[in-house]
Write a protein that holds these residues in place. Sequence first.
Motif, PDB file in Angstrom:
ATOM      1  N   LEU A 167      52.684  28.649  44.617  1.00 40.78           N
ATOM      2  CA  LEU A 167      52.077  27.782  43.609  1.00 40.78           C
ATOM      3  C   LEU A 167      50.671  27.410  44.053  1.00 40.78           C
ATOM      4  O   LEU A 167      50.438  27.109  45.228  1.00 40.78           O
ATOM      5  N   THR A 168      49.726  27.421  43.123  1.00 43.64           N
ATOM      6  CA  THR A 168      48.356  27.014  43.441  1.00 43.64           C
ATOM      7  C   THR A 168      48.323  25.496  43.566  1.00 43.64           C
ATOM      8  O   THR A 168      48.718  24.792  42.634  1.00 43.64           O
ATOM      9  N   PRO A 169      47.875  24.975  44.721  1.00 45.28           N
ATOM     10  CA  PRO A 169      47.841  23.518  44.876  1.00 45.28           C
ATOM     11  C   PRO A 169      46.741  22.896  44.020  1.00 45.28           C
ATOM     12  O   PRO A 169      45.830  23.577  43.562  1.00 45.28           O
ATOM     13  N   LEU A 170      46.861  21.590  43.813  1.00 43.53           N
ATOM     14  CA  LEU A 170      45.818  20.866  43.096  1.00 43.53           C
ATOM     15  C   LEU A 170      44.496  21.012  43.842  1.00 43.53           C
ATOM     16  O   LEU A 170      44.478  21.235  45.061  1.00 43.53           O
ATOM     17  N   ARG A 171      43.411  20.850  43.128  1.00 47.15           N
ATOM     18  CA  ARG A 171      42.093  20.918  43.765  1.00 47.15           C
ATOM     19  C   ARG A 171      41.919  19.727  44.701  1.00 47.15           C
ATOM     20  O   ARG A 171      42.152  18.586  44.319  1.00 47.15           O
ATOM     21  N   ILE A 172      41.489  20.002  45.920  1.00 47.77           N
ATOM     22  CA  ILE A 172      41.275  18.978  46.937  1.00 47.77           C
ATOM     23  C   ILE A 172      39.801  18.592  46.927  1.00 47.77           C
ATOM     24  O   ILE A 172      38.936  19.462  47.041  1.00 47.77           O
TER      25      ILE A 172
END
Length: 120
Positions: free
Chosen positions: A98-103
């Motif tokens: 899964l692509t993580p949220l933008r940090i």
Amino acid sequence: MAITDRYKLQPSPLITIDGHESEASNLQLTIAATTDVGNISGIVRKADGTPLSNATVKLFTSGGTPFEHTNSNAAGRFIFPRVPVGSYFITASEPTYLTPLRIPVTVLRDRDTDVVITMQ
């Protein structure tokens, strides 16, 4: 990777050739003044903490515009060198994760900013 031009190009003198001549020119390049830049580096890890190689790491401007991308190496490490000072977002992608949220990331002048991206 973003292209950073380290040289200032100046116009060359006008050259007139009548078709039977040739002209050689020695270009004089001077290094451009340093700009306010820093580095973003880090690691991409799996949920269990092991490094994830070949993940695509994406850097976005604070407005959400793609700025640059790179891939993590065999140790999961990545670097974005000479990023202009400012606010950015970073994330990573890799098939089957899964692509993580933008940090959110802030780049400071002549500083290294370290980021850990955890893939699920």
